[in-house]
Design a protein around this motif. Structure first.
Motif, PDB file in Angstrom:
ATOM      1  N   VAL A   4      16.059  -8.842   4.376  1.00  0.00           N
ATOM      2  CA  VAL A   4      15.428  -9.294   3.133  1.00  0.00           C
ATOM      3  C   VAL A   4      13.911  -9.289   3.316  1.00  0.00           C
ATOM      4  O   VAL A   4      13.407  -9.524   4.414  1.00  0.00           O
ATOM      5  N   GLY A   5      13.196  -8.945   2.241  1.00  0.00           N
ATOM      6  CA  GLY A   5      11.746  -8.942   2.304  1.00  0.00           C
ATOM      7  C   GLY A   5      11.171  -7.567   2.596  1.00  0.00           C
ATOM      8  O   GLY A   5      11.847  -6.541   2.487  1.00  0.00           O
ATOM      9  N   LEU A   6       9.888  -7.544   3.008  1.00  0.00           N
ATOM     10  CA  LEU A   6       9.145  -6.295   3.196  1.00  0.00           C
ATOM     11  C   LEU A   6       9.144  -5.885   4.667  1.00  0.00           C
ATOM     12  O   LEU A   6       8.888  -6.695   5.557  1.00  0.00           O
ATOM     13  N   TYR A   7       9.433  -4.602   4.908  1.00  0.00           N
ATOM     14  CA  TYR A   7       9.428  -4.038   6.253  1.00  0.00           C
ATOM     15  C   TYR A   7       8.517  -2.802   6.270  1.00  0.00           C
ATOM     16  O   TYR A   7       8.551  -1.997   5.351  1.00  0.00           O
ATOM     17  N   LYS A   8       7.750  -2.662   7.340  1.00  0.00           N
ATOM     18  CA  LYS A   8       6.967  -1.447   7.544  1.00  0.00           C
ATOM     19  C   LYS A   8       7.682  -0.567   8.544  1.00  0.00           C
ATOM     20  O   LYS A   8       8.060  -1.016   9.630  1.00  0.00           O
ATOM     21  N   VAL A   9       7.882   0.703   8.169  1.00  0.00           N
ATOM     22  CA  VAL A   9       8.586   1.647   9.022  1.00  0.00           C
ATOM     23  C   VAL A   9       7.663   2.838   9.252  1.00  0.00           C
ATOM     24  O   VAL A   9       7.330   3.571   8.318  1.00  0.00           O
ATOM     25  N   GLY A  10       7.243   3.044  10.474  1.00  0.00           N
ATOM     26  CA  GLY A  10       6.333   4.149  10.742  1.00  0.00           C
ATOM     27  C   GLY A  10       4.933   3.861  10.237  1.00  0.00           C
ATOM     28  O   GLY A  10       4.531   2.713  10.045  1.00  0.00           O
ATOM     29  N   GLN A  11       4.213   4.947   9.967  1.00  0.00           N
ATOM     30  CA  GLN A  11       2.799   4.824   9.608  1.00  0.00           C
ATOM     31  C   GLN A  11       2.576   4.501   8.141  1.00  0.00           C
ATOM     32  O   GLN A  11       1.755   3.642   7.801  1.00  0.00           O
ATOM     33  N   ASN A  12       3.322   5.169   7.257  1.00  0.00           N
ATOM     34  CA  ASN A  12       3.020   5.055   5.822  1.00  0.00           C
ATOM     35  C   ASN A  12       4.246   4.716   4.971  1.00  0.00           C
ATOM     36  O   ASN A  12       4.272   5.029   3.778  1.00  0.00           O
ATOM     37  N   THR A  13       5.242   4.089   5.550  1.00  0.00           N
ATOM     38  CA  THR A  13       6.474   3.824   4.813  1.00  0.00           C
ATOM     39  C   THR A  13       6.801   2.334   4.817  1.00  0.00           C
ATOM     40  O   THR A  13       6.664   1.664   5.848  1.00  0.00           O
ATOM     41  N   PHE A  14       7.256   1.858   3.654  1.00  0.00           N
ATOM     42  CA  PHE A  14       7.681   0.466   3.522  1.00  0.00           C
ATOM     43  C   PHE A  14       9.062   0.408   2.877  1.00  0.00           C
ATOM     44  O   PHE A  14       9.413   1.260   2.060  1.00  0.00           O
ATOM     45  N   PRO A  38       0.846  -1.207   0.000  1.00  0.00           N
ATOM     46  CA  PRO A  38       0.000   0.000   0.000  1.00  0.00           C
ATOM     47  C   PRO A  38       0.874   1.248   0.000  1.00  0.00           C
ATOM     48  O   PRO A  38       1.787   1.374   0.818  1.00  0.00           O
ATOM     49  N   VAL A  39       0.590   2.151  -0.930  1.00  0.00           N
ATOM     50  CA  VAL A  39       1.401   3.364  -1.071  1.00  0.00           C
ATOM     51  C   VAL A  39       0.523   4.578  -0.789  1.00  0.00           C
ATOM     52  O   VAL A  39      -0.400   4.890  -1.560  1.00  0.00           O
ATOM     53  N   HIS A  40       0.832   5.253   0.310  1.00  0.00           N
ATOM     54  CA  HIS A  40       0.067   6.433   0.711  1.00  0.00           C
ATOM     55  C   HIS A  40       0.154   7.510  -0.364  1.00  0.00           C
ATOM     56  O   HIS A  40       1.227   7.798  -0.892  1.00  0.00           O
ATOM     57  N   LYS A  41      -0.993   8.084  -0.721  1.00  0.00           N
ATOM     58  CA  LYS A  41      -1.125   9.159  -1.706  1.00  0.00           C
ATOM     59  C   LYS A  41      -0.846   8.709  -3.142  1.00  0.00           C
ATOM     60  O   LYS A  41      -0.627   9.545  -4.024  1.00  0.00           O
ATOM     61  N   LEU A  42      -0.846   7.409  -3.378  1.00  0.00           N
ATOM     62  CA  LEU A  42      -0.778   6.932  -4.767  1.00  0.00           C
ATOM     63  C   LEU A  42      -2.135   7.180  -5.424  1.00  0.00           C
ATOM     64  O   LEU A  42      -3.171   6.797  -4.877  1.00  0.00           O
ATOM     65  N   PRO A  43      -2.185   7.836  -6.601  1.00  0.00           N
ATOM     66  CA  PRO A  43      -3.463   8.118  -7.257  1.00  0.00           C
ATOM     67  C   PRO A  43      -4.246   6.834  -7.543  1.00  0.00           C
ATOM     68  O   PRO A  43      -3.648   5.791  -7.841  1.00  0.00           O
ATOM     69  N   SER A  44      -5.559   6.929  -7.452  1.00  0.00           N
ATOM     70  CA  SER A  44      -6.405   5.752  -7.684  1.00  0.00           C
ATOM     71  C   SER A  44      -6.261   5.223  -9.106  1.00  0.00           C
ATOM     72  O   SER A  44      -6.441   4.026  -9.345  1.00  0.00           O
ATOM     73  N   THR A  45      -5.923   6.116 -10.051  1.00  0.00           N
ATOM     74  CA  THR A  45      -5.742   5.671 -11.439  1.00  0.00           C
ATOM     75  C   THR A  45      -4.483   4.813 -11.597  1.00  0.00           C
ATOM     76  O   THR A  45      -4.299   4.179 -12.642  1.00  0.00           O
ATOM     77  N   MET A  46      -3.623   4.806 -10.584  1.00  0.00           N
ATOM     78  CA  MET A  46      -2.398   4.020 -10.634  1.00  0.00           C
ATOM     79  C   MET A  46      -2.451   2.815  -9.700  1.00  0.00           C
ATOM     80  O   MET A  46      -1.438   2.158  -9.440  1.00  0.00           O
ATOM     81  N   ASN A  47      -3.656   2.526  -9.199  1.00  0.00           N
ATOM     82  CA  ASN A  47      -3.839   1.349  -8.359  1.00  0.00           C
ATOM     83  C   ASN A  47      -3.475   0.081  -9.146  1.00  0.00           C
ATOM     84  O   ASN A  47      -3.804  -0.045 -10.330  1.00  0.00           O
ATOM     85  N   ASN A  75       7.532   7.067   0.837  1.00  0.00           N
ATOM     86  CA  ASN A  75       6.520   6.021   1.007  1.00  0.00           C
ATOM     87  C   ASN A  75       7.054   4.606   0.803  1.00  0.00           C
ATOM     88  O   ASN A  75       6.601   3.673   1.453  1.00  0.00           O
ATOM     89  N   LEU A  76       7.984   4.450  -0.126  1.00  0.00           N
ATOM     90  CA  LEU A  76       8.503   3.105  -0.422  1.00  0.00           C
ATOM     91  C   LEU A  76       9.955   3.215  -0.860  1.00  0.00           C
ATOM     92  O   LEU A  76      10.296   4.059  -1.690  1.00  0.00           O
ATOM     93  N   ILE A  77      10.815   2.363  -0.289  1.00  0.00           N
ATOM     94  CA  ILE A  77      12.213   2.292  -0.701  1.00  0.00           C
ATOM     95  C   ILE A  77      12.504   0.875  -1.171  1.00  0.00           C
ATOM     96  O   ILE A  77      12.161  -0.097  -0.485  1.00  0.00           O
ATOM     97  N   LEU A  78      13.122   0.764  -2.338  1.00  0.00           N
ATOM     98  CA  LEU A  78      13.488  -0.527  -2.910  1.00  0.00           C
ATOM     99  C   LEU A  78      15.006  -0.674  -2.869  1.00  0.00           C
ATOM    100  O   LEU A  78      15.726   0.173  -3.392  1.00  0.00           O
ATOM    101  N   SER A  79      15.473  -1.749  -2.249  1.00  0.00           N
ATOM    102  CA  SER A  79      16.906  -1.968  -2.066  1.00  0.00           C
ATOM    103  C   SER A  79      17.287  -3.403  -2.429  1.00  0.00           C
ATOM    104  O   SER A  79      16.438  -4.235  -2.749  1.00  0.00           O
ATOM    105  N   GLY A  80      18.595  -3.675  -2.340  1.00  0.00           N
ATOM    106  CA  GLY A  80      19.125  -5.012  -2.574  1.00  0.00           C
ATOM    107  C   GLY A  80      20.326  -5.224  -1.661  1.00  0.00           C
ATOM    108  O   GLY A  80      20.248  -5.076  -0.471  1.00  0.00           O
TER     109      GLY A  80
END
Length: 439
Positions: free
Chosen positions: A399-409, A195-204, A372-377
């Protein structure tokens, strides 16, 4: 005072490693601006190779004494098999040591068999050192806990001592085969919804395919990259991102191997950020130009607006930062600059950041918690046992998905291929399909 000649071989190897390390620091600090670029690049890579080999000498001496010298004092030395075994151990160690040199002299469109054999031996070398150390530690702990007399212990000392290297070699052989088979399989496709906070609905349901740590070089070539590209195309992503460590060699050498990337045709673009290994090649500018020729855009501390295909008023900010290793190496014109990368990206729109190392992701969130989202390796999921533990403790996100704070992954890829050693133990290569969900 003990002279250098009187030091044991392990101590001499440690001193040599220290000298090489000091020369590396000296080169980075004082000679970086005085040497011609190509000369500096070759010197750095040679120093890193020599440093790794001098450190390995300590382990190689231990392996030789545990698997050869110890048996030379027993009845096994007179057997027919002892000489072939001695030669085999010597060749094994020689190949393991030569693996780092293949990066300098044996890189082409497809891997050489010698490079594959050398890096396989390097992987087995790491396993063997681990098991010899672990079994030795268990034996010492057993002696302390058992509290037996020296006489009682000495009764079966020789047989127990011989069992350690035999068991270590057997475990190493079995895990080497398992690791090779695991790494030879195509990457698994892992689908993750974020889930990406403030991502437009047209980009769902926007689909982002994440690639990381392909490591084109001595053991990964055009055939494996072509397989990866085919798998990505089958996923039909809207965006494809490569978050560093694409290569371990210069652009001119790897040009034929990287050609399959030209087939990537994501409608909203393909993007790339540097990893630490790009800076080890000292050829980043040429790699940028080569990737641009394949319609792949490097994000060099910059960002782009990803505009919805349904409405030009809807967009989010995709940013990328240089790898933090550029600062360590004092790589001219490069280094992580988050302010520059996010210039024009406000919290009114969703922000997605590409940053190779998880530590860079942590630093970025400390400075800009509105990402809102950071992609790493970078971590490879540890790639192979027993390196997994070190990678876990050295990185804030493993490795994998982490939630940081309220609206950040934060999502950390375990890598799409492998570095050097064509082995994976306790991890699996992955192509990540990230589905962005609007709130």
């Amino acid at each position: 005072m003990i002279s250098f000649k009187q030091l044991p071989l392990e101590a001499k190897a440690a001193v040599a490693a220290g000298v090489v390390f000091f020369s590396m620091m000296l080169s980075r600090s004082y000679l970086a601006e005085q040497l011609e670029f190509r000369t500096r690049r070759r010197l750095l890579r040679l120093q890193m190779t020599l440093f790794a080999n001098t450190l390995m000498l300590i382990g190689s001496l231990h392996i030789w004494r545990s698997t050869v010298t110890m048996f030379s004092r027993s009845s096994a030395a007179s057997s027919f098999c002892f000489m072939p075994w001695k030669i085999a151990v010597f060749m094994f160690l020689a190949l393991a040591h030569s693996s780092f040199f293949t990066l300098l002299f044996l890189v082409a469109e497809e891997p050489y068999f010698f490079s594959l054999a050398a890096y396989t031996c390097l992987g087995s070398y790491i396993l063997l050192i681990f098991f010899l150390f672990t079994l030795g530690s268990v034996e010492q702990a057993y002696k302390l806990l058992a509290g037996r007399s020296a006489k009682a212990i000495s009764g079966n000392k020789n047989s127990r001592t011989a069992m350690k290297p035999v068991l270590a070699v057997m475990l190493t052989a079995v895990l080497t085969v398992i690791g090779l088979l695991n790494a030879s399989r195509p990457p698994t496709v892992n689908s993750v919804e974020v889930p990406v906070h403030k991502l437009p609905s047209t980009m769902n349901n926007l689909k982002v395919v994440l690639l990381s740590d392909i490591h084109l070089g001595p053991t990964v070539g055009k055939t494996k990259l072509a397989m990866i590209v085919r798998m990505v195309k089958d996923l039909k992503p809207d965006i494809t991102v490569i978050v560093g460590d694409l290569t371990d060699s210069e652009a001119e050498i790897m040009r034929p191997a990287v050609e399959p990337l030209g087939e990537l045709n994501s409608p909203l673009g393909t993007y790339f950020v540097t990893g630490n290994h790009e800076y080890y090649t000292s050829d980043v500018s040429n790699w940028f130009e080569l990737l641009k020729s394949f319609n792949i855009r490097p994000l060099h501390n910059e960002n782009v607006k990803i505009v919805s295909l349904k409405s030009t008023d809807d967009w989010f900010c995709l940013a990328g930062v240089d790898d933090i290793e550029a600062d360590v190496l004092r790589y001219s014109g490069h280094g992580m600059d988050l302010k520059k990368a996010l210039r024009g990206c406000s919290s009114e729109h969703a922000i997605v950041l590409l940053a190779h190392q998880p530590i860079a992701a942590k630093w970025a969130l400390q400075e800009r918690p509105d990402i809102n989202l950071i992609l790493s390796g970078h971590t490879h999921g540890g790639q192979m046992f027993p390196l997994n533990a070190g990678a876990y403790f050295l990185n804030p996100f493993f490795v994998g998905l982490y939630k940081v704070g309220q609206n950040t992954f934060v999502y950390v890829s375990p890598g799409t291929m492998y570095f050097g050693m064509p082995m994976r133990l306790g991890s699996r290569a992955e192509i990540t399909e990230i589905i962005l969900r609007s709130p």
